[in-house]
Design an enzyme around this catalytic site. Structure first.
Site, short mmCIF file in Angstrom:
data_model
loop_
_atom_site.label_atom_id
_atom_site.label_comp_id
_atom_site.label_asym_id
_atom_site.label_seq_id
_atom_site.Cartn_x
_atom_site.Cartn_y
_atom_site.Cartn_z
N GLY A 29 -5.31 14.89 -6.61
CA GLY A 29 -6.25 14.77 -7.72
C GLY A 29 -7.67 15.08 -7.29
O GLY A 29 -7.90 15.76 -6.29
N ALA A 30 -8.64 14.56 -8.09
CA ALA A 30 -10.06 14.91 -7.89
C ALA A 30 -10.16 16.43 -7.79
O ALA A 30 -10.73 16.99 -6.84
CB ALA A 30 -10.65 14.22 -6.67
N GLU A 33 -12.62 23.47 -7.91
CA GLU A 33 -12.35 24.90 -8.12
C GLU A 33 -11.29 25.44 -7.14
O GLU A 33 -10.50 26.30 -7.49
CB GLU A 33 -13.69 25.67 -7.99
N GLY A 34 -11.26 24.89 -5.93
CA GLY A 34 -10.26 25.33 -4.95
C GLY A 34 -8.84 25.07 -5.46
O GLY A 34 -7.96 25.93 -5.36
N HIS A 35 -8.63 23.88 -6.04
CA HIS A 35 -7.31 23.57 -6.62
C HIS A 35 -7.00 24.52 -7.78
O HIS A 35 -5.89 25.00 -7.94
CB HIS A 35 -7.27 22.15 -7.18
N GLU A 148 -5.52 26.56 3.29
CA GLU A 148 -5.72 26.62 4.75
C GLU A 148 -6.84 25.71 5.24
O GLU A 148 -7.06 25.61 6.43
CB GLU A 148 -6.00 28.08 5.16
N ASP A 150 -6.68 22.59 5.15
CA ASP A 150 -5.85 21.65 5.91
C ASP A 150 -4.82 22.46 6.70
O ASP A 150 -3.63 22.42 6.42
CB ASP A 150 -5.18 20.67 4.95
N GLN A 153 -2.02 20.65 8.45
CA GLN A 153 -1.06 20.17 7.43
C GLN A 153 -0.10 21.30 7.02
O GLN A 153 1.11 21.09 6.87
CB GLN A 153 -1.83 19.65 6.22
N ARG A 187 -13.31 15.39 -1.18
CA ARG A 187 -14.21 14.42 -0.54
C ARG A 187 -15.68 14.78 -0.69
O ARG A 187 -16.54 13.92 -0.50
CB ARG A 187 -13.90 14.30 0.95
O1 PAF Z 1 -3.53 18.10 0.80
C1 PAF Z 1 -3.32 17.14 0.03
O2 PAF Z 1 -3.96 16.99 -1.01
C2 PAF Z 1 -2.25 16.12 0.39
O3 PAF Z 1 -2.18 15.94 1.76
C3 PAF Z 1 -0.87 16.45 -0.19
C4 PAF Z 1 -0.32 17.75 0.36
C5 PAF Z 1 -0.97 16.54 -1.71
C6 PAF Z 1 0.12 15.34 0.16
O4 PAF Z 1 -0.29 14.11 -0.36
#
Ligand code: PAF
Length: 278
Positions: A29-30, A33-35, A148, A150, A153, A187
Site C-alpha cells: 500500500g501507500a 507513482e512507482g507502483h 529493482e 528492492d 528482494q 517511506r
Molecule cells: O516490496 C514490498 O512492498 C513487499 O516486500 C512485498 C513484496 C509486497 C511483500 O510484502
C-alpha cells in the site's frame, strides 16, 4: 475495478472469468507513482491485473517500523480506480493469509540473504518469502512484478520461485525516481520537509561513486563513501556495498557492468535504500 477482502471471494470470481494471464503487483500500500507504473505495465501485458495491498507484519524486524508504516487504503483504492483496465485489488486482513499464526516460514536462502538487507534486518527475507509464497498460492498469478529498488528482494523472490517450483514468471521492473533523483518509496512520505529536501543526496552519492569507478577499487570507493557521509551527519550510513549483481556478494574487483552498488541510510527515523548498476 473490483476489491476483495478475502481470497475465497476473489478466487470464486476468478474461476468464472478464466483469464489466460493474470499479473500480480504485490504491494504494502501507500501507493506512489512507482507502483502505478508497475500496474500500468501489468495491464499492458495481462488480461487481468491483481494488486495486493497488505502490510506484512512478519517482514518487519522493528515493531516501531511496522507501527509507523503508512497505511492509506482509501487513497490507494482511489489511485487505482483512475486506471483503465481489469484490476482486482486484494486487501486482506492478516487472518485471511496467515490463518491462526502470524509467523514466517524458516527459509534458507544461503549467501543471497547473508548480506545487506538480510544482514541488517534479521528475519526480513523469511517474512517476505512467506508472504510472497502465500500470495502466489492464494492468487495463482501467471506473472508477478517486482521493482529493482528492492533488488535483493527480487533475487530472493526469484530463488523462492525456483526452490518451491512455483509456476509464475517474475518480472523485474526498473527503479522509478522523482525528478530530483530520489528513488520512489512508500517511506518517502515519512520524511519531514528538511529530510525530504536532503534525501536526493543518496542517489547523487551513488552517481559520484560510479564516477570513481574507472580509477578506484571498490574498497577505496567504499571508504570514500564512509568519509563523505561523515561530512553529512544527518545521514546515518548503514551500508554501502558494491556487489556482483547475481550472487549479491561483495566484489573486490570491478568487472564490466555485472555489478551493482547498494546503499542503506537512515534520515531521522526513516530508513531508505537505493541501488544502481555499477
Ligand atoms: O516490496 C514490498 O512492498 C513487499 O516486500 C512485498 C513484496 C509486497 C511483500 O510484502
Amino acid at each position: 475495478m473490483k476489491v476483495f477482502y478475502q481470497k475465497s471471494e476473489l478466487n470464486a470470481s476468478k474461476n468464472k472469468i478464466l483469464a489466460k494471464s493474470a499479473g500480480l503487483v504485490p504491494t504494502m500500500g501507500a501507493l506512489h507513482e512507482g507502483h502505478i507504473i508497475l500496474v500500468k505495465r501489468a495491464l499492458e501485458e495481462n488480461e487481468l491485473v491483481l494488486v495486493s495491498i497488505f502490510v506484512n507484519p512478519t517482514q518487519f524486524n522493528d515493531p516501531d517500523d511496522l507501527k509507523n508504516y503508512p497505511k492509506t487504503l482509501k487513497s490507494d483504492l482511489q489511485k487505482l480506480e483512475k486506471l483503465e483496465g481489469n484490476i482486482w485489488v486484494y486487501a486482506p486482513n492478516a487472518s485471511d493469509l496467515y490463518l491462526e499464526s502470524i509467523t514466517a516460514k524458516p527459509f534458507d536462502f544461503g549467501a543471497l540473504e547473508s548480506t545487506m538487507e538480510g544482514a541488517n534486518r534479521k528475519g526480513h527475507f523469511e517474512g517476505v518469502a512467506t508472504i510472497v509464497q502465500k500470495l502466489f498460492e492464494a492468487l495463482e498469478p501467471t506473472s508477478a512484478y517486482f521493482g529493482e529498488k528492492d533488488f535483493q528482494q527480487l533475487k530472493i523472490v526469484s530463488a523462492l520461485v525456483e526452490k518451491e517450483k512455483i509456476p509464475v514468471k517474475i518480472i523485474p521492473c526498473p527503479i522509478i525516481r522523482h525528478s530530483d533523483g530520489l528513488a520512489m518509496s512508500s517511506r518517502n512520505r515519512l520524511l519531514n520537509p528538511k529530510h525530504r529536501a536532503m534525501a536526493p543526496l543518496i542517489y547523487e552519492t551513488l552517481q559520484k561513486a560510479l564516477a570513481l569507478k574507472e580509477k578506484h577499487s571498490p574498497a577505496q570507493i567504499e571508504s570514500w563513501i564512509i568519509d563523505f557521509f561523515e561530512l553529512h551527519p544527518e545521514f546515518e550510513l548503514e551500508y554501502f556495498t558494491i556487489a556482483d549483481a547475481e550472487s549479491l556478494q561483495k566484489t573486490s574487483v570491478l568487472n564490466g557492468t555485472k555489478n551493482r552498488a547498494f546503499i542503506a541510510v537512515k534520515l531521522g527515523n526513516v530508513r531508505l535504500i537505493d541501488n544502481i548498476k555499477f
